[in-house]
Design an enzyme around this catalytic site. Structure first.
Site, PDB file in Angstrom:
ATOM      1  N   ASP A 189       0.839  -1.203   0.000  1.00 16.01           N
ATOM      2  CA  ASP A 189       0.000   0.000   0.000  1.00 16.01           C
ATOM      3  C   ASP A 189       0.874   1.253   0.000  1.00 16.01           C
ATOM      4  O   ASP A 189       2.020   1.218   0.450  1.00 16.01           O
ATOM      5  CB  ASP A 189      -0.866   0.072   1.266  1.00 16.01           C
ATOM      6  CG  ASP A 189      -1.760  -1.128   1.398  1.00 16.01           C
ATOM      7  OD1 ASP A 189      -2.043  -1.772   0.380  1.00 16.01           O
ATOM      8  OD2 ASP A 189      -2.162  -1.409   2.542  1.00 16.01           O
ATOM      9  N   LYS A 190       0.255   2.355  -0.378  1.00 19.17           N
ATOM     10  CA  LYS A 190       0.977   3.635  -0.417  1.00 19.17           C
ATOM     11  C   LYS A 190       1.635   3.940   0.938  1.00 19.17           C
ATOM     12  O   LYS A 190       2.769   4.416   1.009  1.00 19.17           O
ATOM     13  CB  LYS A 190      -0.026   4.729  -0.791  1.00 19.17           C
ATOM     14  CG  LYS A 190       0.536   6.108  -0.910  1.00 19.17           C
ATOM     15  CD  LYS A 190      -0.424   6.985  -1.690  1.00 19.17           C
ATOM     16  CE  LYS A 190      -0.132   8.442  -1.514  1.00 19.17           C
ATOM     17  NZ  LYS A 190      -0.877   9.057  -0.419  1.00 19.17           N
TER      18      LYS A 190
END
Ligand code: URA
Length: 256
Positions: A108-109
């Site tokens: 994920d970011k």
């Protein structure tokens, strides 16, 4: 002996064009095989067939060297090679490599840690295929203290809020901490670790992937930096597992 593969696969494996771009150029009539316009899926033998783009012959590499790269992903980068929203992406961090690399799975970011990138589609598939999925180890920090009651549902397989069923997962709190834990998964659903702890009534505030298979994120690899993996590293990734108890001990010594 015949050794043919579809033209889209050959050109992408050789690092010349993506499969989609090959299809586009075929439609535009810009690719020929032995002097005739290529068709989508045209079978190619790289030792015999002459393939040209806009009339220019392509010289195939008979033995292709693949790149296997480990990136220490920092927070704030999306795991895509081009982002239509213009956000920072991991592509910015591996721009110096001579071939186009693709991430093997995602982080994920807001996650950090080990992200593999390669131009070897077969390896990418092996790592994330449902069967024989390489083990992934995540060091997490929870918003609220760890509870021992989490162990049983994690070991049995959590049901996520949308009803998706997770496989059994191994997890343990990092000793001498109250909010850190190590969890090992053999699958990779979207936001899986975060959603698993949401289902348990907690919240993951930090997440770092610290190992995959038998390959550890080297402590000396700075955030944002990458290193090229050796053949031996790739074998460790595919064939080995990391010892859960020793990894837990390493995390304990880092946090104390
Ligand atoms: N699980 C998540 O929730 N996020 C990641 O980045 C990786 C696994």
């Amino acid at each position: 002996m015949e050794n043919k593969a579809r033209i889209q696969k050959v050109l992408s494996d050789q690092g010349i064009l993506s499969r989609r771009r090959t299809e586009e150029l075929i439609k535009e009539g810009r690719i020929t095989v032995n002097g005739r316009p290529a068709q989508p899926g045209h079978p190619i033998d790289i030792r015999r067939d002459i393939v040209a783009i806009d009339g220019e012959r392509i010289w195939f590499q008979k033995k292709k060297k693949n790149y296997y790269v480990m990136l220490h992903k920092p927070r704030g980068y999306v795991t895509t090679m081009s982002d239509e929203k213009g956000r920072r992406s991991v592509a910015d961090l591996v721009a110096d490599f001579p071939v186009r690399l693709y991430p093997v799975g995602r982080l994920d970011k807001d996650s950090t840690g080990m992200l593999l990138l390669t131009d070897d589609g077969q390896l990418a598939h092996q790592v994330i295929a449902a069967r024989g999925h390489v083990a992934k180890y995540y060091h997490i920090v929870l918003a609220r203290p760890w509870e021992d009651g989490y162990l049983q549902p994690l070991e049995q397989g959590i049901t996520l809020a949308d009803g998706a069923q997770c496989l059994p997962a191994k997890a343990a709190p990092v000793p001498d901490t109250d909010r850190e834990a190590l969890i090992c998964l053999h699958e990779g659903k979207y936001h899986q670790v975060r959603r698993m702890f949401a289902a348990l009534g907690n919240h993951v505030s930090e997440l770092a992937r610290v190992a995959m298979g038998g390959l550890l994120l080297p402590p000396e690899l700075p955030l944002g930096a990458c290193c090229v993996l050796s053949e031996k590293d790739v074998q460790k990734l595919l064939k080995c597992e990391t010892d859960f108890a020793s990894l837990l001990q390493t995390l304990q010594s880092h946090s104390s």
